[in-house]
Design a protein around this motif. Structure first.
Motif, mmCIF file in Angstrom:
data_model
loop_
_atom_site.group_PDB
_atom_site.id
_atom_site.type_symbol
_atom_site.label_atom_id
_atom_site.label_comp_id
_atom_site.label_asym_id
_atom_site.label_seq_id
_atom_site.Cartn_x
_atom_site.Cartn_y
_atom_site.Cartn_z
ATOM 1 N N ALA A 69 22.561 13.313 7.330
ATOM 2 C CA ALA A 69 22.791 11.875 7.455
ATOM 3 C C ALA A 69 21.514 11.166 7.886
ATOM 4 O O ALA A 69 21.203 10.083 7.381
ATOM 5 C CB ALA A 69 23.919 11.602 8.450
ATOM 6 N N ASP A 70 20.753 11.760 8.797
ATOM 7 C CA ASP A 70 19.486 11.161 9.214
ATOM 8 C C ASP A 70 18.481 11.145 8.076
ATOM 9 O O ASP A 70 17.698 10.200 7.941
ATOM 10 C CB ASP A 70 18.913 11.902 10.418
ATOM 11 N N ALA A 71 18.492 12.168 7.231
ATOM 12 C CA ALA A 71 17.596 12.193 6.079
ATOM 13 C C ALA A 71 17.956 11.088 5.090
ATOM 14 O O ALA A 71 17.070 10.390 4.577
ATOM 15 C CB ALA A 71 17.662 13.556 5.395
ATOM 16 N N VAL A 72 19.247 10.887 4.858
ATOM 17 C CA VAL A 72 19.694 9.820 3.960
ATOM 18 C C VAL A 72 19.312 8.457 4.528
ATOM 19 O O VAL A 72 18.815 7.586 3.819
ATOM 20 C CB VAL A 72 21.215 9.907 3.722
ATOM 21 N N ARG A 73 19.527 8.283 5.824
ATOM 22 C CA ARG A 73 19.178 7.010 6.468
ATOM 23 C C ARG A 73 17.670 6.759 6.412
ATOM 24 O O ARG A 73 17.229 5.633 6.211
ATOM 25 C CB ARG A 73 19.634 7.011 7.915
ATOM 26 N N GLY A 74 16.874 7.802 6.607
ATOM 27 C CA GLY A 74 15.422 7.654 6.580
ATOM 28 C C GLY A 74 14.896 7.285 5.207
ATOM 29 O O GLY A 74 14.076 6.373 5.069
ATOM 30 N N VAL A 75 15.350 7.974 4.190
ATOM 31 C CA VAL A 75 14.898 7.680 2.824
ATOM 32 C C VAL A 75 15.349 6.278 2.408
ATOM 33 O O VAL A 75 14.561 5.500 1.847
ATOM 34 C CB VAL A 75 15.429 8.753 1.841
ATOM 35 N N THR A 76 16.591 5.950 2.717
ATOM 36 C CA THR A 76 17.096 4.624 2.370
ATOM 37 C C THR A 76 16.340 3.532 3.105
ATOM 38 O O THR A 76 15.942 2.521 2.510
ATOM 39 C CB THR A 76 18.599 4.532 2.693
ATOM 40 N N GLY A 77 16.113 3.720 4.386
ATOM 41 C CA GLY A 77 15.390 2.722 5.174
ATOM 42 C C GLY A 77 13.969 2.529 4.685
ATOM 43 O O GLY A 77 13.474 1.395 4.609
ATOM 44 N N GLY A 78 13.286 3.617 4.337
ATOM 45 C CA GLY A 78 11.918 3.513 3.844
ATOM 46 C C GLY A 78 11.824 2.748 2.541
ATOM 47 O O GLY A 78 10.986 1.851 2.388
ATOM 48 N N PHE A 79 12.683 3.072 1.604
ATOM 49 C CA PHE A 79 12.607 2.404 0.313
ATOM 50 C C PHE A 79 13.122 0.972 0.365
ATOM 51 O O PHE A 79 12.619 0.107 -0.349
ATOM 52 C CB PHE A 79 13.333 3.210 -0.763
ATOM 53 N N VAL A 80 14.101 0.698 1.212
ATOM 54 C CA VAL A 80 14.561 -0.689 1.370
ATOM 55 C C VAL A 80 13.450 -1.539 1.972
ATOM 56 O O VAL A 80 13.196 -2.666 1.521
ATOM 57 C CB VAL A 80 15.847 -0.744 2.227
ATOM 58 N N CYS A 81 12.759 -1.007 2.969
ATOM 59 C CA CYS A 81 11.660 -1.737 3.604
ATOM 60 C C CYS A 81 10.527 -1.995 2.599
ATOM 61 O O CYS A 81 10.009 -3.115 2.515
ATOM 62 C CB CYS A 81 11.159 -0.955 4.806
#
Length: 97
Positions: A69-81
């Motif tokens: 879940a943290d990996a999904v949140r990290g990848v999503t947060g990076g690309f959204v930013c």
């Protein structure tokens, strides 16, 4: 999550995140070209967005284990930013700022 790690594990995680961010930033620089922020700029935005995504995404409960879940949140947060900042840069460029 990050407060539960010992120093060695935290340093290894930082190195892995930095390396993954660099290579992803390099790929995104090839894709985005002049609309991007350069290799190091893309890397910094992706890493900062990943940390923001992990930090603020902890309120969202995903039906998978904590590390995935943290990996999904990290990848999503990076690309959204990166996407939001590229859109802002493009809009400001079109209006002459």
């Amino acid at each position: 999550m990050l407060t539960d790690l010992d120093t060695t594990t935290l340093m290894i995680a930082a190195l892995a995140i930095g390396a993954a961010g660099f290579f992803t930033g390099l790929a995104m620089d090839g894709v985005m070209q002049e609309d991007g922020f350069g290799v190091v700029g893309n890397m910094a935005i992706l890493v900062a967005g990943a940390l923001i995504g992990v930090h603020f995404g902890s309120t969202v409960r995903l039906p998978i284990d904590a590390m995935a879940a943290d990996a999904v949140r990290g990848v999503t947060g990076g690309f959204v930013c990166l996407t939001l900042l590229a859109l802002i840069k493009n809009m400001l460029g079109r209006f002459g700022f």
